[in-house]
Scaffold this motif. Structure first.
Motif, mmCIF file in Angstrom:
data_model
loop_
_atom_site.group_PDB
_atom_site.id
_atom_site.type_symbol
_atom_site.label_atom_id
_atom_site.label_comp_id
_atom_site.label_asym_id
_atom_site.label_seq_id
_atom_site.Cartn_x
_atom_site.Cartn_y
_atom_site.Cartn_z
ATOM 1 N N VAL B 126 12.198 0.501 -10.112
ATOM 2 C CA VAL B 126 10.811 0.849 -9.771
ATOM 3 C C VAL B 126 9.990 -0.425 -9.568
ATOM 4 C CG1 VAL B 126 8.679 1.880 -10.648
ATOM 5 C CG2 VAL B 126 10.842 3.116 -10.875
ATOM 6 N N VAL B 127 10.179 -1.405 -10.420
ATOM 7 C CA VAL B 127 9.402 -2.645 -10.286
ATOM 8 C C VAL B 127 9.770 -3.377 -8.993
ATOM 9 C CG1 VAL B 127 9.037 -4.947 -11.275
ATOM 10 C CG2 VAL B 127 8.938 -2.934 -12.738
ATOM 11 N N LEU B 128 11.055 -3.444 -8.694
ATOM 12 C CA LEU B 128 11.451 -4.128 -7.462
ATOM 13 C C LEU B 128 10.900 -3.406 -6.235
ATOM 14 C CD1 LEU B 128 15.130 -5.215 -8.222
ATOM 15 C CD2 LEU B 128 13.155 -6.700 -7.845
ATOM 16 N N CYS B 129 10.803 -2.074 -6.338
ATOM 17 C CA CYS B 129 10.302 -1.315 -5.189
ATOM 18 C C CYS B 129 8.785 -1.372 -5.098
ATOM 19 C CB CYS B 129 10.775 0.135 -5.296
ATOM 20 S SG CYS B 129 10.178 1.180 -3.961
ATOM 21 N N ASP B 130 8.107 -1.047 -6.205
ATOM 22 C CA ASP B 130 6.662 -0.852 -6.135
ATOM 23 C C ASP B 130 5.827 -2.054 -6.553
ATOM 24 O OD1 ASP B 130 7.016 2.612 -7.125
ATOM 25 O OD2 ASP B 130 6.859 1.709 -5.129
ATOM 26 N N VAL B 131 6.424 -3.008 -7.252
ATOM 27 C CA VAL B 131 5.651 -4.190 -7.630
ATOM 28 C C VAL B 131 6.023 -5.361 -6.719
ATOM 29 C CG1 VAL B 131 5.208 -5.901 -9.442
ATOM 30 C CG2 VAL B 131 5.335 -3.478 -10.020
ATOM 31 N N VAL B 132 7.335 -5.585 -6.588
ATOM 32 C CA VAL B 132 7.765 -6.699 -5.755
ATOM 33 C C VAL B 132 7.734 -6.327 -4.279
ATOM 34 C CG1 VAL B 132 9.687 -8.267 -5.281
ATOM 35 C CG2 VAL B 132 9.162 -7.615 -7.625
ATOM 36 N N ARG C 44 3.723 15.658 -4.971
ATOM 37 C CA ARG C 44 2.426 15.026 -5.188
ATOM 38 C C ARG C 44 2.400 14.226 -6.486
ATOM 39 N NH1 ARG C 44 0.190 15.885 -0.791
ATOM 40 N NH2 ARG C 44 -0.279 17.912 0.109
ATOM 41 N N SER C 45 3.119 14.717 -7.487
ATOM 42 C CA SER C 45 3.186 13.945 -8.732
ATOM 43 C C SER C 45 3.891 12.622 -8.498
ATOM 44 C CB SER C 45 3.966 14.697 -9.807
ATOM 45 O OG SER C 45 3.422 15.957 -10.019
ATOM 46 N N LEU C 46 4.983 12.665 -7.756
ATOM 47 C CA LEU C 46 5.715 11.426 -7.459
ATOM 48 C C LEU C 46 4.821 10.470 -6.680
ATOM 49 C CD1 LEU C 46 9.163 12.866 -6.354
ATOM 50 C CD2 LEU C 46 8.703 11.566 -8.429
ATOM 51 N N GLN C 47 4.063 11.054 -5.785
ATOM 52 C CA GLN C 47 3.151 10.253 -4.980
ATOM 53 C C GLN C 47 2.132 9.550 -5.890
ATOM 54 O OE1 GLN C 47 0.730 12.579 -2.261
ATOM 55 N NE2 GLN C 47 1.422 11.301 -0.565
ATOM 56 N N ALA C 48 1.624 10.308 -6.844
ATOM 57 C CA ALA C 48 0.629 9.753 -7.759
ATOM 58 C C ALA C 48 1.230 8.648 -8.615
ATOM 59 C CB ALA C 48 0.053 10.858 -8.649
ATOM 60 N N VAL C 49 2.422 8.876 -9.100
ATOM 61 C CA VAL C 49 3.076 7.876 -9.938
ATOM 62 C C VAL C 49 3.356 6.610 -9.128
ATOM 63 C CG1 VAL C 49 5.268 7.319 -11.057
ATOM 64 C CG2 VAL C 49 4.112 9.460 -11.593
ATOM 65 N N ARG C 50 3.868 6.809 -7.946
ATOM 66 C CA ARG C 50 4.187 5.658 -7.092
ATOM 67 C C ARG C 50 2.939 4.838 -6.827
ATOM 68 N NH1 ARG C 50 4.067 4.765 -1.552
ATOM 69 N NH2 ARG C 50 5.713 3.400 -0.750
ATOM 70 N N ARG C 51 1.875 5.563 -6.569
ATOM 71 C CA ARG C 51 0.618 4.865 -6.293
ATOM 72 C C ARG C 51 0.130 4.138 -7.533
ATOM 73 N NH1 ARG C 51 -3.861 8.535 -4.650
ATOM 74 N NH2 ARG C 51 -5.272 7.390 -5.985
ATOM 75 N N ALA C 52 0.292 4.763 -8.674
ATOM 76 C CA ALA C 52 -0.168 4.133 -9.911
ATOM 77 C C ALA C 52 0.532 2.804 -10.132
ATOM 78 C CB ALA C 52 0.073 5.061 -11.096
ATOM 79 N N VAL C 53 1.821 2.766 -9.867
ATOM 80 C CA VAL C 53 2.548 1.511 -10.074
ATOM 81 C C VAL C 53 2.160 0.500 -9.004
ATOM 82 C CG1 VAL C 53 4.824 0.443 -10.267
ATOM 83 C CG2 VAL C 53 4.459 2.748 -11.147
ATOM 84 N N ARG C 54 2.006 0.982 -7.791
ATOM 85 C CA ARG C 54 1.645 0.070 -6.717
ATOM 86 C C ARG C 54 0.266 -0.507 -6.882
ATOM 87 N NH1 ARG C 54 4.636 0.056 -1.562
ATOM 88 N NH2 ARG C 54 6.706 0.406 -2.404
#
Lengths: 309, 169, 203
Positions: B126-132, C44-54
């Motif tokens: 997840v970090v490599l995908c969404d952070v890096v 939509r939950s996955l979308q929200a989580v992905r966005r939160a990390v991004r």
């Protein structure tokens, strides 16, 4: 710059410098500046102006020798110095007659302090206004070339920052002065004009007329300066420039913030006014308060205008 | 970055330093560990640059980074995997609504805490995908697993985050 | 694709969010999401989580980790005028001695030019375009304007058909005005010379 309304305090602040300007310090600055003009150096300069949280910057390639500077900004060349300016592709502008000016007594100049910049020994000279820092010059110790200039607004926040990011003593390539036969655009001193003798803390030093029928009033306080151009006729400023609204008191102007100077444009009566200069924002507010007020056309004027459109 | 030109280690520090730091920080939640990792990576890059074969520079760099991270973890004798959180809400039937998830994600601290709770493989993916910001192929290259595994790890990591963020332990 | 397990189908949702679907998988995803409320909620939950990390803030790397105190990403803040004065001075001084950072500044500068440029223009035309954009901004010409003669008498004169005459206004080039100011300000008289202005040529 977006279309935001920027309001400056309209109340004129009376800056009275109670301290006596130490003669040596003021002379020192004057000497340094004169030396700076005579120095020979080249390099790259960055100029950043910060206004209301936005910043405009420019990177300039500079070559300077004995009163003449060649500036290359993103491929555009200009040669400036001693009252003359020639930009690439244009004729030369020349001022042959001018009045000397002196530093306003509002300013206090500090004693030169040792400083450093980019590994070079340097000297820093601070200029205070009403006891608050207004400008700082940093000169190269060897050549007295200007390495850094800082300008602060009335509250002591950095307003403009100009610094050499690349610097070398000596120049490689300077154009011969007045080489080719370029047409001269000589600014003629004006004896009679309508420019106010003073605006804010600035005084009218000289007035000139241009070949395009505009008149120019050159104002200075010895540290900063601006020119006020008066052009006959009204203009649709909003269509012309990508500026932001500027409110001073009850008046509204258009302002364009460039890295190296401010532009303010407005219509008043039958004239279009263009103010351009390097003065800080709090000075600008005081200045505008003493210049012709912008006015909107009333219904009769609008009707008249529409008849002739 | 041009793959044909081998960068100097100063180039690497300048251009990748921040991402390496963020990678380590988000993996560990600890700024000191992250700083250690950056220094470690730069040292390895510096000594490894003369052996570097022109190819995918970033893949090489991230492999070095991962190895440095895992070595560091081993050195600190901390287990790289975290125990799975108590799964009160394991059944898929009671999945949180997106509003609930969004409502729970208020502070980045919460997200960081949730990240650190993930099993290492999921967390890293997840970090490599969404952070890096690496692609699945790049992640596969860096972690030396097939793309299908990358896809699965990312998805399962996100699902676990979803659970943790809505019902924080 | 009836044979796919529920888990693998679910993975496609994450892959879809990351733009990592393989050919043919988009049809599957569309089918999964059509009419299936639970699947949509999961998506939509996955979308929200992905966005939160991004959206996790990108942290500044501590300066001491960069070789010889380089300023890395702080150069961007420098160009934004967002550094404190003391830091501005440090960065400027560092730039004088560091070719790497100067070249980084150059790269940043070009990137910013590119952002402001019209879409579809590739560097190295960027500098050409920048000059054109600057030209366009600077050559703000005052066009013909109506002459306000002023006074009711004049208006009355018009109504009576007397010719007042619209004078042809010469166009005024604002860039030229700027040059005239700079030229005048460049006169040597001790305090008039401010490096920031006197050496700018055109505004």
């Amino acid at each position: 710059m977006g279309r935001r309304v920027v309001t400056l305090a309209g109340a004129a602040l009376a800056w009275v410098s109670l301290a006596v300007v130490p003669a040596t310090a003021a002379t020192d600055l004057s000497d340094y500046l004169r030396d700076a003009d005579e120095a020979v150096y080249s390099g790259r300069r960055i100029v950043i102006t910060v206004w209301e949280g936005d910043a405009e910057y420019a990177l300039l390639d500079i070559e300077h020798a004995m009163g003449v500077t060649v500036v290359d900004r993103y491929g555009d060349d200009a040669v400036v110095g001693s009252g003359k300016l020639k930009a690439s592709g244009d004729g030369m502008i020349q001022f042959v007659d001018w009045t000397e000016d002196a530093l306003s007594s509002r300013y206090t100049v500090g004693e030169p302090q040792p400083a450093g910049h980019g590994g070079r020994s340097a000297v820093a000279v601070d200029v205070l206004e009403g006891g608050v820092a207004r400008a700082r010059f940093v000169f190269d110790e060897d050549t007295h070339a200007p390495l850094v200039t800082e300008v602060y607004d009335g509250g002591g926040t950095l307003f403009r920052y100009s610094s050499m990011v690349e610097f070398a003593v000596g120049v490689e390539d300077m154009p011969a002065p007045g080489g080719d036969a370029t047409p001269y655009n000589v600014a003629m001193p004006l004896e009679e004009h309508d420019f106010a003798a003073g605006a804010g803390p600035y005084r009218l030093v000289d007035a000139y007329s241009g070949s395009d029928g505009t008149t120019q009033g050159f104002y200075s306080d010895g540290l900063f300066s601006f020119s006020l151009f008066a052009i006959e006729g009204r203009a649709d400023i909003g269509d012309m420039v990508d500026g932001a609204p500027l409110e001073v008191g009850d008046s509204e102007y258009t302002i364009v913030v460039a890295p190296t100077e401010l532009w303010v444009l407005w219509n008043a009566d039958g004239e279009t006014y263009v103010l351009v200069g390097d003065l800080p924002p709090d000075h600008l507010a005081q200045v505008l308060g003493d210049l012709p007020e912008p006015n909107r056309w009333n219904w009769l004027q609008r009707m008249w205008h529409s008849l002739f459109d | 970055m041009n793959d044909e030109r081998v960068p100097s280690w100063e180039d690497v520090a300048q251009r990748y330093g921040r991402r390496i730091y963020n990678f380590a920080y988000r993996l560990t939640g600890d700024p000191d560990d992250a700083a250690d990792l950056v220094q470690d990576v730069l040292i390895r890059v510096r000594s490894g640059l003369d052996q570097y074969q022109p190819g995918s520079f970033e893949g090489w760099l991230w492999r070095i980074t991962r190895n440095a991270f895992l070595d560091g973890v081993r050195r600190r004798q901390r287990r790289p995997t975290m125990p799975l959180p108590e799964d009160d809400h394991a059944s898929l039937g009671s999945s949180p609504s997106p509003d609930e998830v969004l409502a729970a994600v208020r502070l980045s601290d919460d997200v960081q805490a949730a990240l650190v709770k993930l099993p290492y493989d999921f967390r890293e993916a997840v970090v490599l995908c969404d952070v890096v910001g690496l692609t699945y192929d790049e992640i596969a290259d860096a972690t030396e697993v097939p793309v299908g595994t990358v896809r699965s790890r990312i998805h399962r990591g996100r699902k676990m985050l979803r659970e943790t963020l809505t019902w924080p332990v | 694709m009836a044979g796919l397990s529920a888990e693998i189908r679910e993975e496609l949702l994450s892959a879809y969010l990351d733009g990592e679907l393989r050919p043919g998988e988009l049809t599957v995803v569309t089918r999964i999401l059509t009419g299936d409320d639970e699947a949509i909620a999961m998506f939509r939950s996955l979308q929200a989580v992905r966005r939160a990390v991004r959206l996790l803030p990108e942290l500044e790397i501590p300066a001491h980790l960069l070789p010889e105190g380089h300023f890395g990403d702080r150069l961007s803040a420098y160009l934004d005028g967002a550094l404190r004065t003391a830091e501005m001075r440090t960065v400027a001084g560092h730039l004088m001695g560091c070719a790497d950072c100067r070249s980084e500044l150059q790269t940043l500068d070009r990137a910013r030019i590119a952002i402001r440029a019209l879409p579809g223009v590739e560097p190295p035309e960027i500098l050409e375009l920048r000059r054109e954009v600057e030209e366009a901004r600077r050559k703000m010409r005052l066009g013909r304007v109506a002459v306000w003669v002023g006074g009711v008498a004049a208006a009355a004169a018009l109504l009576f058909g007397l010719s007042v005459g619209g004078r042809e206004q010469p166009t005024v080039d604002l860039a030229d005005l700027g040059d005239r100011h700079v030229a005048r300000a460049s006169v040597t008289s001790g305090f008039q010379i401010l490096p920031a202005l006197s050496e700018t040529g055109k505004p």
